[in-house]
Design an enzyme around this catalytic site. Structure first.
Site, mmCIF file in Angstrom:
data_model
loop_
_atom_site.group_PDB
_atom_site.id
_atom_site.type_symbol
_atom_site.label_atom_id
_atom_site.label_comp_id
_atom_site.label_asym_id
_atom_site.label_seq_id
_atom_site.Cartn_x
_atom_site.Cartn_y
_atom_site.Cartn_z
ATOM 1 N N TYR A 121 0.847 -1.183 0.000
ATOM 2 C CA TYR A 121 0.000 0.000 0.000
ATOM 3 C C TYR A 121 0.890 1.244 0.000
ATOM 4 C CZ TYR A 121 -3.834 -3.069 1.535
ATOM 5 O OH TYR A 121 -4.767 -4.072 1.629
ATOM 6 N N HIS A 181 -6.595 1.188 -2.004
ATOM 7 C CA HIS A 181 -6.439 -0.250 -2.141
ATOM 8 C C HIS A 181 -4.988 -0.562 -2.490
ATOM 9 C CE1 HIS A 181 -10.697 -1.140 -1.847
ATOM 10 N NE2 HIS A 181 -10.952 -0.174 -2.722
ATOM 11 N N LYS A 223 -4.487 -5.189 -9.384
ATOM 12 C CA LYS A 223 -3.206 -5.243 -8.691
ATOM 13 C C LYS A 223 -2.146 -5.790 -9.645
ATOM 14 C CE LYS A 223 -5.053 -5.841 -4.036
ATOM 15 N NZ LYS A 223 -6.246 -5.078 -4.384
#
EC number: 4.6.1.16
Length: 400
Positions: free
Chosen positions: A299, A307, A354
């Site tokens: 993060y 997120h 991601k």
């Protein structure tokens, strides 16, 4: 040199709701438990003229208890637990998903039971019921308007419908009382006489730190004192270093160093800590990534702000293949994995936006490095970390 640093990406992943952004900046603005305070006294001003900074370091000096059974360190004191979480998001509450908020949720539930307000779960169910009722009302109004228009067309007259089709901006919920949610009905004033005592709710939750988090706080920041559960005394850095390595052995005995697991550079703790320290030193906030089939999540500022943008898979690599053959440890991802597995993990993380990173941690050869270095964290300088960034090609998104 790392392929990723927080300063290179100013976006930091998708932002969460901005209603409480200012409050989150106030509560979670520090990325480490240690803070710095600038003095505004005349003494510090005079020292500043001579190039001496008047800033002082504030160390919270928190305390945790080593628990060999769960392979973690428990922070029992609620004040220390909130410092660890709010300043760097270390650990997680053992009765919560992340932030140790079990007692707060119990108090909220107690107040709701006393008729003072609804809990977050009840508010969620109320909104769901309202949305469902809105869709039903809109569908009924559309059907009625269509029926009137068809009747007017059959009779050969101009269609003038008196039905008002509700919209999301003008529709207001009526009193909702359903079998599924009886608690949504209002509580009469005569029944709101129950008083709830907040002091009666015990604080049963503790903050649970991983071994990597605990050692980083104890060694790198010197803001965590770890207590030995058998002697109830504080552990020295050497004792912590030895205990955290030995904990991964099949027969762990506190205070006893097994010869099988001694003098090994491939301890699971050391391999994982090398990667953890590497990314923490670059300014990333690190949390566990088992939810997304990876080892770590990175993060930029923390879970309450954004997120996670990167998902890390730690892959140990032996500098000397003979060390792998004689190793008593079965390190995860030490064997070559299939492309099916890699594609699966990459697809999972791509769906949640991601970027998958394979982090290769090279384990130094025992024949090259002196075994005496294993008695201290100085041996971590002989580990190397390399990164390979993987991105899944999605034709619909990457045409430009």
């Amino acid at each position: 040199m790392s392929l990723i640093t927080p300063s290179q990406n100013q976006q930091g992943g998708p932002k969460k709701g901005g209603a409480r952004r200012a409050e989150n900046n106030r509560l979670y603005g520090h990325s480490l438990p240690i803070t710095f305070e600038k003095s505004h006294s005349w003494t510090s001003h005079i020292l500043g003229l001579f190039g001496v900074s008047g800033t002082r370091m504030l160390n919270p000096h928190c305390t945790g208890i080593f628990d060999p059974h769960s392979r973690s360190v428990w922070v029992i004191d609620s004040k220390d637990a909130m410092i660890m979480w709010r300043r760097g998001f270390f650990g997680k509450g053992d009765l919560s998903r992340s932030e140790p908020s079990w007692r707060t949720r119990q108090i909220s539930a107690g107040r709701a039971a006393a008729g003072k307000h609804m809990t977050a779960e009840e508010i969620r169910e109320k909104r769901r019921a309202e949305r469902k009722q809105f869709k039903l009302d809109r569908a009924a109004a559309i059907a009625q308007a269509a029926a009137e228009a068809e009747a007017a067309f059959t009779e050969g007259r101009e269609a003038k419908s008196s039905v008002v089709i509700p919209s999301g901006a003008t529709w207001r919920p009526q009193q909702l009382v359903t079998e599924e949610s009886p608690s949504l009905s209002p509580i009469p004033d005569e029944e709101r006489t129950v008083e709830f005592d907040e002091d009666s709710v015990p604080d049963l939750e503790h903050l649970q730190l991983t071994l990597q988090e605990a050692f980083f706080l104890a060694w790198s920041l010197d803001c965590l004192t770890i207590i030995d559960p058998t002697t109830s005394e504080s552990m020295s850095l050497k004792q912590i270093w030895t205990a955290f390595q030995q904990i991964h052995g099949s027969t762990y005995i506190p205070g006893v160093v097994s010869e099988i697991y001694a003098n090994r550079f491939d301890s699971p703790f050391m391999v994982n800590y090398a990667a953890y320290h590497y990314y923490r030193s670059l300014g990333w906030i690190i949390k566990g990534g088992i939810k997304f089939c990876v080892d770590l999540l990175l993060y930029k500022r923390g879970p309450v702000f954004h997120h996670a943008e990167f998902a890390i898979v730690i892959i140990p690599v032996y500098e000397d293949p003979e060390d792998q053959e004689t190793s008593p440890f079965d390190l995860a991802n030490s064997q070559p994995f299939s492309w099916t597995w890699l594609s699966t993990v990459n697809r999972v993380n791509s769906q949640v936006q991601k970027t998958l990173i394979l982090t290769y941690v090279t384990i130094p050869a025992r024949s090259r490095v002196s075994q005496e270095l294993l008695s201290s964290p100085a041996c971590l300088a002989h580990y190397s970390v390399r990164e390979v960034v993987l991105r899944r090609f999605i034709p619909a998104r990457m045409r430009d």
